[in-house]
Motif scaffolding. Sequence first.
Motif, PDB file in Angstrom:
ATOM      1  N   ASP A 157      46.808  71.577  16.394  1.00  0.00           N
ATOM      2  CA  ASP A 157      45.888  71.588  15.258  1.00  0.00           C
ATOM      3  C   ASP A 157      46.611  71.906  13.957  1.00  0.00           C
ATOM      4  O   ASP A 157      47.683  72.511  13.967  1.00  0.00           O
ATOM      5  CB  ASP A 157      44.790  72.616  15.512  1.00  0.00           C
ATOM      6  CG  ASP A 157      43.968  72.271  16.750  1.00  0.00           C
ATOM      7  OD1 ASP A 157      43.819  71.071  17.039  1.00  0.00           O
ATOM      8  OD2 ASP A 157      43.492  73.192  17.430  1.00  0.00           O
TER       9      ASP A 157
ATOM     10  N   TYR B 106      42.461  69.235  15.315  1.00  0.00           N
ATOM     11  CA  TYR B 106      41.454  69.847  14.434  1.00  0.00           C
ATOM     12  C   TYR B 106      42.200  70.198  13.153  1.00  0.00           C
ATOM     13  O   TYR B 106      43.231  70.881  13.185  1.00  0.00           O
ATOM     14  CB  TYR B 106      40.899  71.095  15.128  1.00  0.00           C
ATOM     15  CG  TYR B 106      40.242  72.127  14.244  1.00  0.00           C
ATOM     16  CD1 TYR B 106      39.166  71.805  13.419  1.00  0.00           C
ATOM     17  CD2 TYR B 106      40.675  73.450  14.253  1.00  0.00           C
ATOM     18  CE1 TYR B 106      38.556  72.768  12.631  1.00  0.00           C
ATOM     19  CE2 TYR B 106      40.068  74.422  13.474  1.00  0.00           C
ATOM     20  CZ  TYR B 106      39.007  74.068  12.666  1.00  0.00           C
ATOM     21  OH  TYR B 106      38.410  75.026  11.883  1.00  0.00           O
ATOM     22  N   ILE B 107      41.708  69.700  12.040  1.00  0.00           N
ATOM     23  CA  ILE B 107      42.362  69.961  10.750  1.00  0.00           C
ATOM     24  C   ILE B 107      41.345  70.642   9.841  1.00  0.00           C
ATOM     25  O   ILE B 107      40.218  70.151   9.701  1.00  0.00           O
ATOM     26  CB  ILE B 107      42.862  68.646  10.103  1.00  0.00           C
ATOM     27  CG1 ILE B 107      43.826  67.906  11.040  1.00  0.00           C
ATOM     28  CG2 ILE B 107      43.531  68.923   8.760  1.00  0.00           C
ATOM     29  CD1 ILE B 107      44.280  66.534  10.541  1.00  0.00           C
ATOM     30  N   ASN B 108      41.731  71.748   9.249  1.00  0.00           N
ATOM     31  CA  ASN B 108      40.799  72.396   8.318  1.00  0.00           C
ATOM     32  C   ASN B 108      41.471  72.615   6.961  1.00  0.00           C
ATOM     33  O   ASN B 108      42.638  72.269   6.747  1.00  0.00           O
ATOM     34  CB  ASN B 108      40.208  73.686   8.926  1.00  0.00           C
ATOM     35  CG  ASN B 108      41.235  74.788   9.121  1.00  0.00           C
ATOM     36  OD1 ASN B 108      42.256  74.835   8.454  1.00  0.00           O
ATOM     37  ND2 ASN B 108      40.941  75.697  10.043  1.00  0.00           N
TER      38      ASN B 108
END
Lengths: 151, 118
Positions: free
Chosen positions: B23, B56-58
Motif C-alpha cells: 500500500d 490501497y493509496i491514501n
Amino acid sequence: MSDENKIVRRLNDNTIEVSMPSKLGYERIAMESSASFAKIMGFMKDRIEDLKTAVSEACLNAMEHGNKGLDDARVVVTMSFENGILSVAVKDEGTGIGAFPEEPDIEKKVQNLEPTNGLGVYLIRKLVDQVEFNNVTSEGHVVTMQMKLSD
Amino acid sequence: MDQVNTTRVEKRGDVACIDIQGDLTASSEPFLNDAYAKACDCGTNRILFTFDPDAYINNGGIAILIQIIAEGKKRDQQIGITGISDHFKKIFALVGITKFATIYPTAQDGLNDLAGPD
C-alpha cells in the motif's frame, strides 16, 4: 462477544455501524465495510471505489485531527441507505474543522510553496455527491457524506 | 499498524525502474525515499514507478509521491507511473500529479516512451 467489543454492528435492515479505535490502519475496516454495504445496495464498481477513498480520508481526518491521534478515542462510522441515497456519517471526539485547507495547487506543492499533504477534504468533496462538515454535538464532530444510486 | 513495502530498483535500458509492492500510505515514506535514492544513483534521469494494482493509496501516500515528483522536477527527471488502478488514475489526475508525471497503461509502454529521445 459482547456488543461493545464488536467493531461492525447491524443497527437495522438499512443501517450498519463501524466503531473502531483511533489507530491508523483501522480506517480500512470502515472502507471495506462501506464498499460491501454499497455493493449490496446496488452501487456500481467505480462509485464504490470513490466511496472507499472518501470514507478512508474522512476516517483518517477523524483519527489525526478530530481525535488528535489519541489511541483510546473512537471513530464511529454509520452507514445507511434510504430512498436511493447512501449516507455515511463519520464521528470523532473532536470539535470540528477550524480552518479548511485551500483547494490544492499541485504547482505550489511541487515548488514547496504549500504542504504536500492536506488533500483529504478536497478528495472527499470531489468523490461524493454531497458532504457536510462541522456538525458538532455534545458527542463529537460528524462528517456526513451522501451518494445517490444512479438509475 | 506497521506497514512494510517491498521495493526493487533496476535499470532497464536508460530507465530506472522502481517496483513497489504494498500500500501507499504515510508509512511508505522510508521505503519510497530509499528506492528513489537508489534510482537516482542509476545514472539516468528517467524513472518509472510501478505500483501494485491492488494497492490501497491514501492522502499520506500521495503526499510522499508529490514530494518525490518535486525532487524529480528539481533534478530535471522524467517520471512515469504505471500499475495503478483506474480509480487511482482518476485520483492522481484530480490532485494534479498527471501534470508532472505520465501515467502509462503498462510498464512496457512506460519503458518504450521514457527510453525515447529527450
